[in-house]
Design a protein around this motif. Structure first.
Motif, PDB file in Angstrom:
ATOM      1  N   ASN A 210     -24.435  21.209  44.995  1.00  0.00           N
ATOM      2  CA  ASN A 210     -23.768  21.497  43.734  1.00  0.00           C
ATOM      3  C   ASN A 210     -24.761  21.280  42.608  1.00  0.00           C
ATOM      4  O   ASN A 210     -25.512  20.311  42.622  1.00  0.00           O
ATOM      5  CB  ASN A 210     -22.571  20.563  43.548  1.00  0.00           C
ATOM      6  CG  ASN A 210     -21.464  20.924  44.503  1.00  0.00           C
ATOM      7  OD1 ASN A 210     -21.027  22.075  44.538  1.00  0.00           O
ATOM      8  ND2 ASN A 210     -21.039  19.955  45.303  1.00  0.00           N
ATOM      9  N   ILE A 211     -24.756  22.196  41.651  1.00  0.00           N
ATOM     10  CA  ILE A 211     -25.684  22.063  40.536  1.00  0.00           C
ATOM     11  C   ILE A 211     -24.934  21.512  39.336  1.00  0.00           C
ATOM     12  O   ILE A 211     -23.854  21.989  38.989  1.00  0.00           O
ATOM     13  CB  ILE A 211     -26.311  23.430  40.206  1.00  0.00           C
ATOM     14  CG1 ILE A 211     -27.131  23.922  41.400  1.00  0.00           C
ATOM     15  CG2 ILE A 211     -27.173  23.341  38.958  1.00  0.00           C
ATOM     16  CD1 ILE A 211     -27.509  25.371  41.336  1.00  0.00           C
ATOM     17  N   VAL A 212     -25.506  20.476  38.733  1.00  0.00           N
ATOM     18  CA  VAL A 212     -24.918  19.916  37.516  1.00  0.00           C
ATOM     19  C   VAL A 212     -25.810  20.336  36.356  1.00  0.00           C
ATOM     20  O   VAL A 212     -26.970  19.952  36.288  1.00  0.00           O
ATOM     21  CB  VAL A 212     -24.849  18.371  37.590  1.00  0.00           C
ATOM     22  CG1 VAL A 212     -24.189  17.827  36.336  1.00  0.00           C
ATOM     23  CG2 VAL A 212     -24.106  17.941  38.837  1.00  0.00           C
ATOM     24  N   PHE A 213     -25.266  21.155  35.484  1.00  0.00           N
ATOM     25  CA  PHE A 213     -26.068  21.633  34.354  1.00  0.00           C
ATOM     26  C   PHE A 213     -26.043  20.617  33.220  1.00  0.00           C
ATOM     27  O   PHE A 213     -24.985  20.211  32.757  1.00  0.00           O
ATOM     28  CB  PHE A 213     -25.530  22.985  33.865  1.00  0.00           C
ATOM     29  CG  PHE A 213     -26.168  23.429  32.579  1.00  0.00           C
ATOM     30  CD1 PHE A 213     -27.501  23.816  32.554  1.00  0.00           C
ATOM     31  CD2 PHE A 213     -25.449  23.421  31.394  1.00  0.00           C
ATOM     32  CE1 PHE A 213     -28.089  24.209  31.366  1.00  0.00           C
ATOM     33  CE2 PHE A 213     -26.038  23.807  30.202  1.00  0.00           C
ATOM     34  CZ  PHE A 213     -27.363  24.201  30.189  1.00  0.00           C
TER      35      PHE A 213
ATOM     36  N   THR B   5     -32.528  27.022  39.730  1.00  0.00           N
ATOM     37  CA  THR B   5     -32.220  26.059  40.788  1.00  0.00           C
ATOM     38  C   THR B   5     -31.361  26.700  41.874  1.00  0.00           C
ATOM     39  O   THR B   5     -31.596  26.517  43.061  1.00  0.00           O
ATOM     40  CB  THR B   5     -31.513  24.827  40.190  1.00  0.00           C
ATOM     41  OG1 THR B   5     -32.365  24.272  39.202  1.00  0.00           O
ATOM     42  CG2 THR B   5     -31.222  23.789  41.250  1.00  0.00           C
ATOM     43  N   ARG B   6     -30.387  27.506  41.437  1.00  0.00           N
ATOM     44  CA  ARG B   6     -29.540  28.167  42.420  1.00  0.00           C
ATOM     45  C   ARG B   6     -30.365  29.082  43.330  1.00  0.00           C
ATOM     46  O   ARG B   6     -30.219  29.086  44.534  1.00  0.00           O
ATOM     47  CB  ARG B   6     -28.431  28.953  41.733  1.00  0.00           C
ATOM     48  CG  ARG B   6     -27.440  29.525  42.732  1.00  0.00           C
ATOM     49  CD  ARG B   6     -26.131  29.859  42.091  1.00  0.00           C
ATOM     50  NE  ARG B   6     -26.353  30.570  40.836  1.00  0.00           N
ATOM     51  CZ  ARG B   6     -25.542  30.503  39.792  1.00  0.00           C
ATOM     52  NH1 ARG B   6     -24.482  29.771  39.846  1.00  0.00           N
ATOM     53  NH2 ARG B   6     -25.800  31.175  38.699  1.00  0.00           N
ATOM     54  N   ARG B   7     -31.282  29.844  42.728  1.00  0.00           N
ATOM     55  CA  ARG B   7     -32.129  30.739  43.539  1.00  0.00           C
ATOM     56  C   ARG B   7     -33.021  29.962  44.483  1.00  0.00           C
ATOM     57  O   ARG B   7     -33.191  30.296  45.654  1.00  0.00           O
ATOM     58  CB  ARG B   7     -32.992  31.624  42.626  1.00  0.00           C
ATOM     59  CG  ARG B   7     -32.264  32.765  41.965  1.00  0.00           C
ATOM     60  CD  ARG B   7     -33.207  33.920  41.647  1.00  0.00           C
ATOM     61  NE  ARG B   7     -34.477  33.533  41.081  1.00  0.00           N
ATOM     62  CZ  ARG B   7     -34.678  33.237  39.791  1.00  0.00           C
ATOM     63  NH1 ARG B   7     -33.676  33.317  38.952  1.00  0.00           N
ATOM     64  NH2 ARG B   7     -35.854  32.887  39.357  1.00  0.00           N
ATOM     65  N   TYR B   8     -33.597  28.885  43.934  1.00  0.00           N
ATOM     66  CA  TYR B   8     -34.499  28.060  44.738  1.00  0.00           C
ATOM     67  C   TYR B   8     -33.759  27.467  45.942  1.00  0.00           C
ATOM     68  O   TYR B   8     -34.236  27.526  47.077  1.00  0.00           O
ATOM     69  CB  TYR B   8     -35.102  26.962  43.859  1.00  0.00           C
ATOM     70  CG  TYR B   8     -35.615  25.766  44.613  1.00  0.00           C
ATOM     71  CD1 TYR B   8     -36.781  25.863  45.373  1.00  0.00           C
ATOM     72  CD2 TYR B   8     -34.945  24.547  44.569  1.00  0.00           C
ATOM     73  CE1 TYR B   8     -37.249  24.762  46.078  1.00  0.00           C
ATOM     74  CE2 TYR B   8     -35.398  23.447  45.259  1.00  0.00           C
ATOM     75  CZ  TYR B   8     -36.548  23.557  46.018  1.00  0.00           C
ATOM     76  OH  TYR B   8     -37.000  22.479  46.714  1.00  0.00           O
ATOM     77  N   LEU B   9     -32.561  26.927  45.689  1.00  0.00           N
ATOM     78  CA  LEU B   9     -31.807  26.314  46.769  1.00  0.00           C
ATOM     79  C   LEU B   9     -31.428  27.342  47.829  1.00  0.00           C
ATOM     80  O   LEU B   9     -31.480  27.072  49.021  1.00  0.00           O
ATOM     81  CB  LEU B   9     -30.542  25.638  46.219  1.00  0.00           C
ATOM     82  CG  LEU B   9     -30.774  24.417  45.335  1.00  0.00           C
ATOM     83  CD1 LEU B   9     -29.470  23.960  44.717  1.00  0.00           C
ATOM     84  CD2 LEU B   9     -31.423  23.277  46.121  1.00  0.00           C
ATOM     85  N   GLN B  10     -31.088  28.520  47.371  1.00  0.00           N
ATOM     86  CA  GLN B  10     -30.707  29.582  48.298  1.00  0.00           C
ATOM     87  C   GLN B  10     -31.890  29.976  49.179  1.00  0.00           C
ATOM     88  O   GLN B  10     -31.758  30.111  50.394  1.00  0.00           O
ATOM     89  CB  GLN B  10     -30.196  30.782  47.516  1.00  0.00           C
ATOM     90  CG  GLN B  10     -29.640  31.865  48.416  1.00  0.00           C
ATOM     91  CD  GLN B  10     -28.489  32.603  47.743  1.00  0.00           C
ATOM     92  OE1 GLN B  10     -28.282  32.478  46.544  1.00  0.00           O
ATOM     93  NE2 GLN B  10     -27.744  33.353  48.514  1.00  0.00           N
ATOM     94  N   GLU B  11     -33.063  30.134  48.535  1.00  0.00           N
ATOM     95  CA  GLU B  11     -34.259  30.497  49.299  1.00  0.00           C
ATOM     96  C   GLU B  11     -34.620  29.424  50.309  1.00  0.00           C
ATOM     97  O   GLU B  11     -35.089  29.717  51.410  1.00  0.00           O
ATOM     98  CB  GLU B  11     -35.441  30.731  48.351  1.00  0.00           C
ATOM     99  CG  GLU B  11     -35.476  32.138  47.779  1.00  0.00           C
ATOM    100  CD  GLU B  11     -36.416  32.237  46.576  1.00  0.00           C
ATOM    101  OE1 GLU B  11     -37.404  31.468  46.525  1.00  0.00           O
ATOM    102  OE2 GLU B  11     -36.142  33.067  45.687  1.00  0.00           O
TER     103      GLU B  11
ATOM    104  N   ILE C 106     -27.392  18.205  42.379  1.00  0.00           N
ATOM    105  CA  ILE C 106     -28.691  18.304  41.726  1.00  0.00           C
ATOM    106  C   ILE C 106     -28.501  18.602  40.241  1.00  0.00           C
ATOM    107  O   ILE C 106     -27.818  19.566  39.883  1.00  0.00           O
ATOM    108  CB  ILE C 106     -29.559  19.400  42.390  1.00  0.00           C
ATOM    109  CG1 ILE C 106     -29.829  19.001  43.838  1.00  0.00           C
ATOM    110  CG2 ILE C 106     -30.856  19.614  41.631  1.00  0.00           C
ATOM    111  CD1 ILE C 106     -30.649  19.973  44.619  1.00  0.00           C
ATOM    112  N   ALA C 107     -29.076  17.757  39.403  1.00  0.00           N
ATOM    113  CA  ALA C 107     -28.959  17.947  37.957  1.00  0.00           C
ATOM    114  C   ALA C 107     -30.177  18.713  37.446  1.00  0.00           C
ATOM    115  O   ALA C 107     -31.294  18.517  37.932  1.00  0.00           O
ATOM    116  CB  ALA C 107     -28.869  16.601  37.253  1.00  0.00           C
ATOM    117  N   THR C 108     -29.953  19.587  36.483  1.00  0.00           N
ATOM    118  CA  THR C 108     -31.067  20.382  35.957  1.00  0.00           C
ATOM    119  C   THR C 108     -30.695  21.047  34.643  1.00  0.00           C
ATOM    120  O   THR C 108     -29.507  21.201  34.322  1.00  0.00           O
ATOM    121  CB  THR C 108     -31.485  21.470  36.976  1.00  0.00           C
ATOM    122  OG1 THR C 108     -32.650  22.124  36.497  1.00  0.00           O
ATOM    123  CG2 THR C 108     -30.382  22.507  37.169  1.00  0.00           C
ATOM    124  N   THR C 109     -31.706  21.432  33.892  1.00  0.00           N
ATOM    125  CA  THR C 109     -31.476  22.314  32.730  1.00  0.00           C
ATOM    126  C   THR C 109     -31.769  23.759  33.120  1.00  0.00           C
ATOM    127  O   THR C 109     -31.743  24.642  32.275  1.00  0.00           O
ATOM    128  CB  THR C 109     -32.378  21.933  31.537  1.00  0.00           C
ATOM    129  OG1 THR C 109     -33.728  21.967  31.969  1.00  0.00           O
ATOM    130  CG2 THR C 109     -32.060  20.563  30.998  1.00  0.00           C
TER     131      THR C 109
END
Lengths: 400, 210
Positions: B137-140, B125-131, B117-120
C-alpha cells in the motif's frame, strides 16, 4: 444533475465559432472533390484493437453491448473509415476521397484534463499511394490551415516527416528485438538522455544522426545538409529524396510558405507507414492537425488498402483563434405584441426572416407593440411599417 | 519569433541552475538567486526566465507556458510529462531509493504481509513496485517522509537521498537504489519545432560547459 466527469457543455457562442470553422473546411474539402461520410459512434473493440498502440488502447472508452461483446466509443475516425472501405465492392471502386466531422472519445493522459470528447474534422484518400496522393493530402492540410486564417488562425506551421527515417535508422543498428523495442519506447518518450546512454550502438556511425533528429528541421536545404553531414544508408537517402519530391510539388503549388521538413517527427499512432505531418501554432503546446500515410492499417485483419489522411482538432484550433474574432453577436431583436396583432406581426416576422434577419416574437398584455433588442426598448407603438424599417436599419448596422 | 522562455525551479536547484547557465558563452550575470521575482524579462538576457516550483517546472514546459525548462529527473519519473528530455545536467544529483528502518532486514521487509510504503512519488512508486513484483500500500505524503517509519505510519519509504545524513539520523537504511537522479533540460514538443535552431544551440553550448 451533474455533468459527467471529463465532458464539456458548449454554449451558443462557442458552438457558433465551431460551426464557422466546419463550414470553411467542409467547403474546401468539397471543392477538392471529397465527399462526406458518417461512420457510427461505436465500433467493436476488436476492430480498434488491431490499429491502436498499447497506451492508446488503455485510453479507449469500452463497454459491453447486449450480446456481451466489447464495444468502444470511437477514439478516432481512421479505423472506422478503413473498415467501411475495405469491403470488396468498395475496394473495386477505389480510389475514394472522403471527409468526416464528429466527436471522438478518449480518456485523457491525465484525469485532471477535461478533453474526453473532442471534435475532429478530417479526410482520407483511400486506394491510392505514391507521391501524388501524399502531396494532395499535404496540400489540403496546408490549404485547410490557410482557409482558417480568415477566422483568426494565424502563424501556423506544418511539419512534414516520414516514418522511414526512424525505421531506416533502427534497421541499420545491429540490435536484438528486445533492444529495438526499448529503443523505440525511448524515442516515443522522447528521452534523448537515456538514448545517448544506449551504449551498444553508441559507436555506430548513424548514432549521432539519431541523437540529432529532433533538430533536423528546416526548408528544403535541410535534406541536402543531412545527406552531406551523416553517412546515411541507401533506404534513408531514398526517404530523404522522397521528401524532396513532395517539397518540390508543394513549392510548385506555392504552398511551401508554412511548410517545414522535420526529420525527427514522431507520431503517436503506430499505424503510419510513410509520410507523416503535424500542424501547430507557436501559441499552443500541442498539434492542431495531424496525419500521414497508413497503408498497412488493415494488414493484421488480412486485407490491405493504401490510405493517407489527416484530422483537424477543432477545440484546439479554437484555443488559438485570435481574440478579436471571438466577438459577441449583438442581441436578437424581439417583438412583443398584444393578441390583436397576432396575424400581422407573425407575417411581418416571417418577412424579416426571409430577408435573413433573426426575429423572436412573443405575445404580451397591453395595447402597444414593443420592439426590443436584448433588453433595450427600441420602439413602442402600433406603426407596423415603422417597426419594419427600424428592424431593417438595426440589422444593417450590426452586419457592417 | 520571440525569445525562448525557460523555466527554472526554485529551491535547491535554483542556484545550481543559474550558475550553470551563467557559464554559457556571452551570458550576462544572472543575479537572481536571492530575488523573489517569478518572471524575469530583460533586454540583455537571451531568454525570458520564469521561476517555478521544482515539482511544476516540467508542467510549465509540457503545456507550452515555457519552451524549455530545467527539472529533476525524479519529477519526470513521477509526472511522466510529455516533453523532450534533451540533456542530463550535472546538478541536483541524488538517488531515488527504497529505505527502511535499520532494525528491519531486507528479507523481513519484503516478506511483510501488509507492506506500507510512504512517499511523495506515488505514481513512480506504484510503477516501481509493479515492476519489482512487490505488493504494497502506498501512503502519499507531502514531505518529511523519514518520519513515517519510526512513527509507525509506514514500513518503508521511497525517497531521494543525496548524502544519506537524514536517513542515518532517522535510523533508516537504503534497501535498494532505484534510480540515479539529476537535473534535466527538457523542451516542449511544439517549441522544439518552432525554436529548433535556438534550442539546438543552447544544448550544444550547455554540452560545452558541462
Amino acid at each position: 444533475m451533474e455533468l459527467v466527469l471529463g465532458m464539456k457543455d458548449s454554449y451558443p457562442r462557442e458552438v457558433k465559432r465551431k460551426r464557422e470553422m466546419e463550414f470553411v473546411l467542409r467547403n474546401l474539402f468539397e471543392k477538392w472533390g471529397y465527399e462526406e461520410v458518417e461512420p457510427p459512434t461505436i465500433e467493436y473493440y476488436s476492430t480498434l484493437e488491431n490499429t491502436l498502440g498499447d497506451e492508446a488502447k488503455e485510453r479507449v472508452y469500452k463497454f459491453v453491448d447486449r450480446n456481451g461483446k466489447l464495444v468502444s466509443l470511437r477514439p478516432e475516425f481512421t479505423t472506422s473509415i478503413m473498415r467501411m472501405y475495405s469491403k470488396k465492392e468498395m475496394r473495386e471502386t477505389a480510389p475514394h476521397r472522403v471527409y468526416y466531422v464528429g466527436k471522438i472519445f478518449r480518456y485523457p493522459s491525465s484525469p485532471l484534463r477535461v478533453e474526453d470528447e473532442l471534435t475532429q474534422l478530417g479526410l482520407e484518400s483511400l486506394g491510392k499511394n505514391g507521391v501524388d496522393t501524399d502531396t494532395e493530402i499535404i496540400a489540403l492540410a496546408l490549404s485547410a490551415l490557410l482557409a482558417l486564417q480568415e477566422l483568426g488562425i494565424e502563424d501556423f506551421m506544418l511539419d512534414i516527416g516520414h516514418v522511414g527515417i526512424f525505421q531506416g535508422v533502427l534497421s541499420s543498428f545491429p540490435l536484438s528485438p528486445s533492444e529495438k523495442l526499448s529503443l523505440k519506447s525511448l524515442l516515443k518518450k522522447k528521452d534523448f538522455v537515456a538514448l545517448e546512454k544506449f551504449t551498444s550502438i553508441s559507436s555506430h556511425p548513424l548514432f549521432p544522426f539519431l541523437l540529432h533528429l529532433p533538430f533536423l528541421r528546416g526548408k528544403r536545404e535541410i535534406l541536402e545538409e543531412t545527406k552531406k553531414n551523416y553517412p546515411l544508408s541507401p533506404p534513408l537517402i531514398d526517404t530523404l529524396n522522397y521528401l524532396g519530391e513532395i517539397w518540390d510539388i508543394i513549392s510548385d503549388f506555392h504552398l511551401e510558405k508554412h511548410a517545414f521538413i522535420n526529420l525527427g517527427l514522431i507520431r503517436d499512432f503506430d499505424y503510419y507507414t510513410g509520410v507523416v505531418f503535424e500542424g501547430f501554432s507557436p501559441r499552443l503546446g500541442y498539434p492542431l492537425l495531424a496525419g500521414g500515410r497508413y497503408d498497412e492499417l488493415l494488414e493484421k485483419s488480412g486485407s490491405s488498402l493504401p490510405a493517407c489522411g489527416f484530422a483537424l482538432f477543432l477545440e484546439r484550433l479554437m484555443e488559438v483563434q485570435k481574440e478579436s474574432i471571438k466577438k459577441d453577436r449583438p442581441p436578437f431583436i424581439s417583438i412583443a405584441y398584444p393578441p390583436v396583432f397576432r396575424s400581422s406581426i407573425f407575417a411581418l416576422a416571417e418577412k424579416m426572416r426571409e430577408e435573413g434577419i433573426p426575429i423572436i416574437i412573443e405575445e404580451k398584455k397591453g395595447e402597444d407593440i414593443q420592439v426590443l433588442q436584448g433588453k433595450e426598448l427600441v420602439y413602442q407603438g402600433k406603426d407596423e411599417e415603422k417597426i419594419k424599417t427600424i428592424i431593417q436599419e438595426r440589422f444593417k448596422s450590426w452586419e457592417s | 519569433m520571440g525569445k525562448l522562455t525557460i523555466s527554472i525551479p526554485t529551491g535547491r536547484m535554483k542556484e545550481e541552475s543559474l550558475a550553470l547557465l551563467s557559464r554559457l558563452p556571452q551570458c550576462p550575470p544572472l543575479d537572481f538567486v536571492n530575488s523573489r521575482r517569478l518572471v524575469v524579462e530583460q533586454e540583455d538576457l537571451p531568454w525570458r526566465i520564469i521561476f517555478s516550483h521544482p515539482k511544476d517546472s516540467s508542467t510549465y514546459v509540457e503545456f507550452g507556458a515555457a519552451d524549455i525548462g530545467i527539472v529533476g529527473k525524479d519529477i519526470l519519473l513521477e509526472r511522466e510529462n510529455e516533453v523532450y528530455e534533451l540533456l542530463e545536467l550535472p546538478i541536483g544529483k541524488c538517488t531515488m531509493v527504497l529505505a527502511a528502518p535499520l532494525s528491519t532486514s531486507r528479507e523481513e521487509l519484503l516478506e511483510k504481509e501488509a507492506l506500507r510504503i510512504a512517499t511523495t512519488y506515488p505514481n513512480f512508486t506504484r510503477r516501481y513496485l509493479q515492476e519489482r513484483g512487490i505488493t504494497a500500500n502506498i501512503v502519499f505524503l507531502y514531505g518529511s517522509i523519514e518520519l513515517a517509519p519510526p512513527i509507525g505510519l509506514a514500513d518503508a519509504i521511497v525517497d531521494l537521498v543525496s548524502t544519506g545524513k537524514t536517513l542515518r539520523e532517522n535510523r533508516l537504511q537504503v534497501v535498494e537504489e532505484i534510480a540515479p537522479i539529476s537535473g534535466r533540460l527538457v523542451a516542449n514538443p511544439v517549441s522544439i519545432k518552432t525554436h529548433s535552431k535556438e534550442i539546438y544551440l543552447l544544448v550544444k553550448e550547455l554540452k560545452g560547459v558541462i
